[in-house]
Design an enzyme around this catalytic site. Structure first.
Site, mmCIF file in Angstrom:
data_model
loop_
_atom_site.group_PDB
_atom_site.id
_atom_site.type_symbol
_atom_site.label_atom_id
_atom_site.label_comp_id
_atom_site.label_asym_id
_atom_site.label_seq_id
_atom_site.Cartn_x
_atom_site.Cartn_y
_atom_site.Cartn_z
ATOM 1 N N THR A 188 0.828 -1.214 0.000
ATOM 2 C CA THR A 188 0.000 0.000 0.000
ATOM 3 C C THR A 188 0.866 1.269 0.000
ATOM 4 O O THR A 188 0.498 2.235 -0.663
ATOM 5 C CB THR A 188 -1.038 0.011 1.148
ATOM 6 O OG1 THR A 188 -0.425 -0.403 2.356
ATOM 7 C CG2 THR A 188 -2.199 -0.899 0.861
ATOM 8 N N GLN A 228 1.848 -12.803 -0.107
ATOM 9 C CA GLN A 228 0.495 -12.929 -0.646
ATOM 10 C C GLN A 228 0.300 -11.951 -1.803
ATOM 11 O O GLN A 228 -0.742 -11.943 -2.427
ATOM 12 C CB GLN A 228 -0.522 -12.621 0.467
ATOM 13 C CG GLN A 228 -0.432 -13.574 1.642
ATOM 14 C CD GLN A 228 -1.279 -13.124 2.822
ATOM 15 O OE1 GLN A 228 -1.008 -12.117 3.477
ATOM 16 N NE2 GLN A 228 -2.323 -13.871 3.115
ATOM 17 N N HIS A 243 0.166 -16.501 -3.854
ATOM 18 C CA HIS A 243 -1.073 -16.151 -4.552
ATOM 19 C C HIS A 243 -0.819 -15.836 -6.026
ATOM 20 O O HIS A 243 -1.644 -15.213 -6.691
ATOM 21 C CB HIS A 243 -1.777 -14.975 -3.866
ATOM 22 C CG HIS A 243 -2.390 -15.346 -2.542
ATOM 23 N ND1 HIS A 243 -2.816 -14.415 -1.626
ATOM 24 C CD2 HIS A 243 -2.652 -16.559 -1.979
ATOM 25 C CE1 HIS A 243 -3.298 -15.038 -0.550
ATOM 26 N NE2 HIS A 243 -3.205 -16.337 -0.739
#
Ligand SMILES: [Zn+2]
Length: 252
Positions: free
Chosen positions: A28, A102, A120
């Site tokens: 982020t 992930q 992932h």
């Protein structure tokens, strides 16, 4: 927070085989939204199961690519942040042996990390849904962004699916096995930017703890494994991780 960082650095000093487990919070600060989080805004207009599940992809790939287009554009132009760089440094000069992530954004490898288990999946490659051929994803993704069409296999005309794990899709088996083995044999696990909500990856710290590994969690919010942690640092990973690595490797 300074005391916790010093305590975490002391645990790193004792470690010979550390593993990091990272999630959306690590990226982020690079501008990539946490697309599993309801507050990210990514799911405001669509139901994830209706566009980002394997069944939905097979049924209606155009809806998937329409949804993923802005995210793909963001990921392809994002840069690794100070947290990625700190972990790459810790692998080069410290006890970090692997990163289990992930994230699908490839920012760990772009920051220079060598052993990265992308449980992932990732946007580096795409696979033809008809003939199974695997190709570099970037030309297809650029086509998705610019021409807004469904990318197709040059060999057979089947739909090309980026190698990211959709809802309802199994994790890449051998990668996850390597991640499990790294978690089960480490003496320290550093969780960074993951709320550990998504199974089975979120349960990997249990494997580490079974081997009596130390557990450090750096995350904004609480996790269901906070009770197991030796040290919890609530903060921005892009600030905390560089401070941690600096206090562990003061000469660098
Ligand atoms: Zn094909």
């Amino acid at each position: 927070m300074e005391g916790q960082i010093a305590a975490a650095a002391a645990l790193l000093q004792q470690s010979r085989q550390a593993v990091a487990l990272t999630g959306a919070g690590l990226s982020t600060p690079s501008g990539i939204p946490d697309f599993r989080s309801p507050s990210s805004g990514v799911w405001e207009k669509v139901d994830p199961m209706a566009v980002a599940s394997l069944a939905a992809f097979r049924r209606h790939p155009q809806a998937f690519f329409d949804w993923v287009r802005p995210l793909t554009n963001t990921i392809l132009t994002a840069q690794p942040n100070a947290a990625h760089l700190a972990l790459a440094h810790l692998e080069c000069y410290g006890p970090l042996k692997a990163i289990i992530t992930q994230n699908i954004d490839m920012l760990h490898t772009r920051a220079g990390s060598k052993t990265v288990y992308e449980v992932h999946g990732h946007l580096r490659e795409a696979t033809c849904m008809s003939c199974g051929q695997v190709r570099a994803a970037e030309p297809f993704l650029i086509q998705v962004i610019e021409a807004k069409t469904i990318p197709v296999c040059p060999q057979c005309g089947g739909v090309m699916k980026p190698n990211v794990i959709l809802f309802g899709e199994a994790l890449p088996w051998s990668v996850f096995q390597q991640a499990q083995s790294a978690a089960a044999t480490c003496d320290l696990m550093l969780v960074a930017g993951s709320s550990l909500e998504v199974a089975p990856v979120g349960d990997l710290p249990y494997l580490a703890k079974r081997n009596r590994a130390r557990l450090i969690i750096i995350n904004y919010g609480e996790t269901h494994l906070d009770g197991l942690a030796d040290i919890i640092i609530r903060g921005n990973v892009a600030e905390v991780l560089p401070l941690l690595v600096q206090s562990f490797l003061p000469q660098s």
